[in-house]
Motif scaffolding. Structure first.
Motif, PDB file in Angstrom:
ATOM      1  N   HIS A 109       0.853  -1.192   0.000  1.00 58.87           N
ATOM      2  CA  HIS A 109       0.000   0.000   0.000  1.00 58.87           C
ATOM      3  C   HIS A 109       0.884   1.235   0.000  1.00 58.87           C
ATOM      4  N   ASP A 113       5.972   4.070   5.309  1.00 60.19           N
ATOM      5  CA  ASP A 113       6.873   3.058   5.877  1.00 60.19           C
ATOM      6  C   ASP A 113       7.015   1.819   4.983  1.00 60.19           C
ATOM      7  N   HIS A 114       6.343   1.834   3.838  1.00 60.77           N
ATOM      8  CA  HIS A 114       6.419   0.687   2.923  1.00 60.77           C
ATOM      9  C   HIS A 114       7.040   1.038   1.573  1.00 60.77           C
ATOM     10  N   ASP A 234      -0.683  -4.550   5.653  1.00 59.91           N
ATOM     11  CA  ASP A 234      -1.025  -4.009   6.977  1.00 59.91           C
ATOM     12  C   ASP A 234      -2.469  -4.336   7.375  1.00 59.91           C
ATOM     13  N   HIS A 276       4.146  -5.903   9.391  1.00 61.51           N
ATOM     14  CA  HIS A 276       4.571  -5.463  10.729  1.00 61.51           C
ATOM     15  C   HIS A 276       4.407  -6.689  11.637  1.00 61.51           C
TER      16      HIS A 276
HETATM   17 ZN   LIG Z   1       2.717   0.062   7.793  1.00 59.65          ZN
END
Ligand SMILES: [Zn+2]
Length: 575
Positions: A109, A113-114, A234, A276
């Motif tokens: 997505h 952070d990805h 996520d 995560h």
């Molecule tokens: Zn994330």
């Protein structure tokens, strides 16, 4: 080759310019820390985990994981960390496993952070970058009108500026990596996008990418059919899901989230490697955990909607909606990240917007006015009842309504308090230029003084042709929000519904406070109901008596009729 956006451009764009830099003047803090949250830090122990042959996950390097899929002559990287610095550390660790070139990148997505270490993984290679077709749109939306607010709030949520010792962890990762350092961030744009699903092969790795809206609208999961490995992005991690993000987010479609997890369950993965927290192994274990996860999401949704339909406000619904014990104590649903009460408020706002429904909250006093009056009240020691009456006498109607609200909650004589509030609302109605506002105040005042009752909507009066034109799927989907969960906490029953005239089958699995509806035949139904779809619609709309329909043979039941009756009673809308 697609252009890799320069670091400087992205620095200008970056909305998550998080930093671990702690202002030097700040002294270390000593705070009481939550032991359970502390223990949760073990989840982020920095290491590369081999999940199964050719599947590795880097955990603890930054907020998110990065996953390495090793093929014959190349590798695929699923999620690329939040910064060049964290991506380089992961890349170096992956290089110890294989030196094969990066032939593919997958963004599960658009979240920072990805994606913002993708340039590092793409260096010296020309990988395809797979993502949902809307991911680019959401990446670009990084620059939007509320960026300053989102940035500041995100810094608070991730504790990025806390003094040493202030942050324990970030709930789904150890910390958000530094992205405004010298090394910055980078982005390789998606090259291969899709709408609902994409089957592809990269470096000999057979992958299916499936659109699975949930935490974000562009979320996808990766399925490796040959290895039975599922990468859920996520939409799953070891914490209660972030159905609402306090850093600020538009409404997340939580029902869709539960459905996306159902798609994953159907595949019966042997390995689950989230973006995560740590990977899971074992089909049965994964199925159990995913089922609990989707049940928790649906429970919060359904019970919030049930509260909404009982005309309750968000504060009241928050007090009612508590996860069933077996879900609340699941190690995968502890509230390390998302929280149930925030989620309830988000679902409420998602359906009804900001207004609680309480007329006293249509035009509340300003915070400073409220504070001043409260201070005066406290210093004078005026009892609440007296203060409410005085406010009415002084024609201070908004204050009177707000005081009466408190009085209703604490006074022995609720009726008296309601009458005082009704008086205030009646007067407030006359201050309104908005017809909507005037009508609302006035109607509520009559409801409070008992002179008016709005009769509940009578579905039996709906024209049959409208009812018959509604899709059965809508009608079945509307049942779970009526579930009296507190009466169904020990239930575990599957009831199948077969409608031969429209060739559709459904089942409802009522499972400890949650009713999962699936549009297919169940192979393990305890009770099977076969009925004409129009008859069933009329039964649910209370146009037709189910007992009579059963007696006359219009409803066939395979299984206990008594159990079916008690089952259906659990879904009867409350008055
Ligand atoms: Zn994330």
């Amino acid at each position: 080759m697609k252009k890799i956006i320069s670091v400087s451009t992205l620095l200008a764009l970056s909305f998550l310019a998080a930093c671990d830099d702690t202002p030097k003047q700040m002294a270390p803090v000593q705070v009481d820390t939550n032991a359970e949250l502390n223990a949760h830090t073990d989840e982020f122990k920095k290491e590369i985990i081999k999940v199964t042959d050719g599947v590795y996950v880097a955990i603890g390097f930054g907020l998110a994981n990065s996953i390495l899929l090793e093929g014959d002559d190349g590798v695929v990287i699923v999620d690329t960390m939040e910064s060049n610095e964290t991506a380089r550390a992961v890349k170096a660790a992956f290089a110890e496993i294989t030196q094969k070139p990066v032939k593919g990148i997958v963004f599960t997505h658009n979240h920072a952070d990805h994606i913002f270490g993708s340039g590092v993984f793409a260096e010296g290679a020309d990988p395809k970058v797979f993502a949902h077709e809307s991911t680019d749109f959401y990446i670009d939306r990084v620059v939007n009108v509320i960026r300053p607010a989102i940035y500041t709030r995100a810094m608070r949520q991730f504790g990025s500026h806390l003094p040493p010792g202030g942050r324990i962890n970030d709930g789904i990762g150890p910390f958000l990596g530094k992205v405004d350092g010298a090394d910055g961030i980078s982005l390789k744009r998606p090259t291969d996008t899709f709408k609902t699903n994409l089957k592809t092969e990269v470096a000999g790795i057979k992958m299916e990418l499936i659109h699975a809206p949930g935490e974000t609208a562009d979320q996808l999961f990766v399925w490796l059919p040959e290895k039975k490995v599922l990468l859920p992005g996520d939409n799953f991690y070891k914490a209660f899901p972030n159905l609402y993000a306090i850093r600020g987010t538009s409404y997340r479609d939580v029902l869709q989230w539960a459905k996306s997890i159902d798609l994953m369950r159907e595949l019966k993965p042997e390995f689950l490697v989230p973006s995560h927290t740590r990977p899971l192994t074992g089909a049965d274990k994964i199925d159990g955990i995913l089922t609990d996860y989707r049940d928790a999401i649906q429970f919060v949704h359904d019970q919030t909607v049930r509260g909404i339909n009982l005309d309750l406000g968000p504060d009241e619904i928050v007090e009612r909606v508590k996860l069933p014990a077996h879900l609340a104590k699941s190690p995968y649903l502890r509230e390390f990240y998302g929280m149930v009460d925030w989620s309830v408020r988000s679902v409420f706002t998602g359906y009804l917007g900001w207004f609680s429904g309480n007329a006293a909250e249509l035009h509340p006093l300003s915070r400073s006015e409220h504070a001043k009056r409260l201070a005066l009240l406290a210093s004078n020691g005026t009892p609440l009842l007296e203060a409410t009456q005085q406010a009415l006498e002084a024609k201070d109607y908004q204050w009177a309504a707000e005081l009466a609200d408190n009085l209703i909650l604490v006074n022995d004589d609720v009726q008296q308090a309601k009458l005082l509030k009704a008086q205030a609302l009646k007067a407030l109605a006359e201050t309104q230029i908005s017809a909507n506002g005037r009508n609302y105040y006035l109607t509520r005042s009559y409801e409070l003084d008992g002179s008016l009752v709005i009769p509940p909507i009578d579905t039996s009066k709906n024209p049959r042709e409208i009812l018959h034109s509604l899709p059965m799927e809508n009608i079945m989907a509307s049942l779970p929000v009526n579930l009296k969960a507190e009466d169904a906490l020990d239930e575990n029953i599957i009831v199948g519904f077969n409608f031969p005239d429209i060739d559709e089958n459904y089942f409802i699995h009522l499972r400890r406070g949650v009713a999962e509806v699936q549009k297919r035949k169940s192979t393990s139904a305890d009770i099977s109901v076969t009925v004409n779809s129009q008859v069933w619609k009329e039964v649910l709309a209370q146009m037709r008596n189910p007992a009579t329909a059963y007696a006359s043979g219009d409803i066939e039941v395979d299984g206990s009729v008594i159990d079916l009756v008690s089952f259906l009673k659990l879904f009867q809308p409350e008055k």
